[in-house]
Write an enzyme that holds these catalytic residues in place. Sequence first.
Site, PDB file in Angstrom:
ATOM      1  N   GLU A 105       0.783  -1.231   0.000  1.00  0.00           N
ATOM      2  CA  GLU A 105       0.000   0.000   0.000  1.00  0.00           C
ATOM      3  C   GLU A 105       0.817   1.284   0.000  1.00  0.00           C
ATOM      4  OE1 GLU A 105      -3.350   0.190  -0.201  1.00  0.00           O
ATOM      5  OE2 GLU A 105      -3.450  -1.982  -0.385  1.00  0.00           O
ATOM      6  N   SER A 490     -41.197 -38.724  38.686  1.00  0.00           N
ATOM      7  CA  SER A 490     -40.774 -39.081  40.045  1.00  0.00           C
ATOM      8  C   SER A 490     -39.594 -38.249  40.537  1.00  0.00           C
ATOM      9  CB  SER A 490     -40.411 -40.562  40.097  1.00  0.00           C
ATOM     10  OG  SER A 490     -41.558 -41.352  39.867  1.00  0.00           O
TER      11      SER A 490
END
Length: 863
Positions: A105, A490
């Site tokens: 860049e 249960s």
Amino acid sequence: MHKPPKTNKNLRHIRRRRLARSLIAVLGLAASGAIAGVAAVIGAYYFVEPGLPKAETIRDIPLQIPLRIFSRDGYLISEIGERRRILVTFEDLPPHVVHAFIAAEDRRFFEHPGIDYQGIVRSFARLLRSGEISGGGSTLTQQLARDYFLTREQLFTRKLREAFLAYKIEQEFSKEQIMALFLNKMFFGQRAYGVAAAAQVYFNKNLRDVNAAEAATLAGVLPAPSRYNPVYSAANAEMRRGYVLGRMHDIGHIDDAAYADAMAFPMESRLHGAAVELNAPFVAEMVRSDMLKRYGEDTYTAGYQVVTALDSRLQTAANYALRNGLLEFTRRRGYRGPAMTIELSDEVLASPFEQWPIEIRELLEQYAPGGLSVALVTDLSENNSATVLLGGGIKATLPWSGIAWAKAFIDRETTGPAPEAVTDVLSVGDLIYVMPTTSGSWALAQVPEAQGAVVAIDPYDGAVGALTGGFDFTMSKFNRARQAYRQPGSSFKPFIYSAALENGNTPATIILDAPVVINSSELEAVWRPINYSGRFYGPTRMREALVRSMNLVSVRLLLFNTGIGNAVRHIEKFGFGDAALPRNGSLALGGGAASPLDMAQGYAIIANGGHAIKPYVIDAIYGPEGETLYRNEPAIVCDRCVAEETGDRSGNRTGPEMSLDAMADVALNYRPDANTAPELFKDVITAPQTLSPQNMFLVQDMMRDVVRRGTGRRAMALGRNDLSGKTGTSNDRRDAWFGGFNADLASIVWVGYDDDRPLGPGEEGSRTALPIWVEFSRIALAGLPENQMPMPEGIVSVLIDRETGCPARSGQRNVVFEVFRAGNVPECEFVEELPGIFNDASGIDAPPEEEGEENGEESEPLF
């Protein structure tokens, strides 16, 4: 008159004068141009300057950072947000990453003042040639200025603003700061913002671990992220990588050997998720929902960090145990066949995998739920093994031992006969699921149709240490741990028995196990509950009835010895709402609706001795700068804290002083709680005592017998004596439960179908849910000392008659020790019975000692 001829001397003089005039003219023009240029620059600056933001405001502009969720011990659970971003500093950037972006860049980044005149000249030349403003020529600083403050419009005024703003940024920040700002800000495609997030998305690596080739790939993405990223096009990404590596080589950042190695490095074209370290997606969704209520849409962008109460070891154990348990369950229900069958020609089978049709190769790469793998059967052997291909063309063998389980599925109640050969199960071209085995081989598998949940809670403060709400979150996001309200069966009985104890009954109270017929408009015209075995056992002590999970005793205990109203008021103290507390006889058999999280809370309250704690998932919330926004302050169990506040010092415990070496040995594993080190918890909120410790001790003690010799005895495989628990199975075996605890951890397992259909023959809590709980606890409790609630004051142990529950007489046989509240020991009148003259076999008809139901299975409510 004739002019005199010009001599050479005159000619030279004339030429010098002309040259001087020309030079003066050029210099004048140059000076004028320079003055005009300077004036133009100054004028342009003053023209655009009023609209330029202050460079330092970059510090105040928040980057969009996703929500990140962690376990209590620091493992990343999830990252949620449209933009994935991980902030880094310049010191976090490997040198070759910096070099790659400079080469790609802005090679003069560390030399120019934010504006590169060479780039400007190139852009100006393009302007003269084309008459259009074009991109390019922008420095890293200019690109940073544009992305923070400006648009991407190709206008001359925008380029001016960009250049001047870049200069201002260079005056405000160092080059290192600008590089870090740039690499944190830029978009890299595939929702990745910032170079660190891009490294995870494309390579599944931390930024510090990327190599030069990968760094060049990331740098090459920037000009066109949607086109140059390797997931979209590996060819485009490889081309751009070559360009960046060439620039790095030309500049001298890499030598010939490094350049050659980087160019030869394979290009990965695969999308990776966040670097999740702990699999807890159901918890992550709970956190996301809560955060959305607190902070709205900022949840996804403001950089919040949430620390949950999860313990990574417990959560990993819960994931493993639930998946294994559901896979084992689906094996018992029969093999439903391959996902699909593909026609494979001999030509395809003989060719290299890379030349197979792309649609077949893609099938092998598809997501497989629950840690399974997709495989394609390519050959069946005479030894009844099968050869399969996995993703990437990897060959594997399925031995017969991994196939023999596959009885044909007929329906949820029925399977076919056991297979005798591999051809009874598989065919070439079958697309199947396989799973790795502990022996290192592979086994045939299938995705379970049943679902399940595991929840584990710390009894001292309600911290949810583990929670998983299904087999696989990707398949179904419905959180059964929190959202599935099912009949607990249960497993609800301990709360009924606690209510009975609170209303004058004892573990030795005799209840008649005999038929009950009740007219009830809420249930049926006539309700006739029965025991699982279909038999009746006559007079039964409460303890034995819970151990054997006898339905009729529970119903009689509720209706005739406790009262529904009394029971409901008592059970509400365990945190249950109205859905779990029907005001009729079905309450005795867990006929209401409760979530696994509800049940875990109730069991945790039993485990902590009756203190009202509330489950919580979020421990703390932090802002993007690490500031604390919220800190959970749960009520904790601390009997000694309360004792000290009231001036009762009797509970204080002191021990011998420890040497420094001894302290060092225990420091890493020392986890004090409020009862062992109350001085560390002086300012905390104490959980109120809503149920008496004596009641809770008695319930715990009876539930320990459920594990030792009742329907939960498979838990004895853990080799511990501090465990209490209870199995549960609802109507028609639609739900299977097991809940268990010691003083350190309470956990619940539930298994069932989402459509509420029966699980199938033999699928009760002890067979379906309990093995999952055992596997979870094997890992969760490994290495931890036994810890159970100590006997509180006000409890006495008495030798009783097994049959009558009355205190035993001196010398009496068939006796057992029982625990009672002080003052609640039964008082019985003893009557000497004379042998009947017509009954020479006195005592033969007495009921035998009951050691648990057949096959270790428990009773269930049938009505």
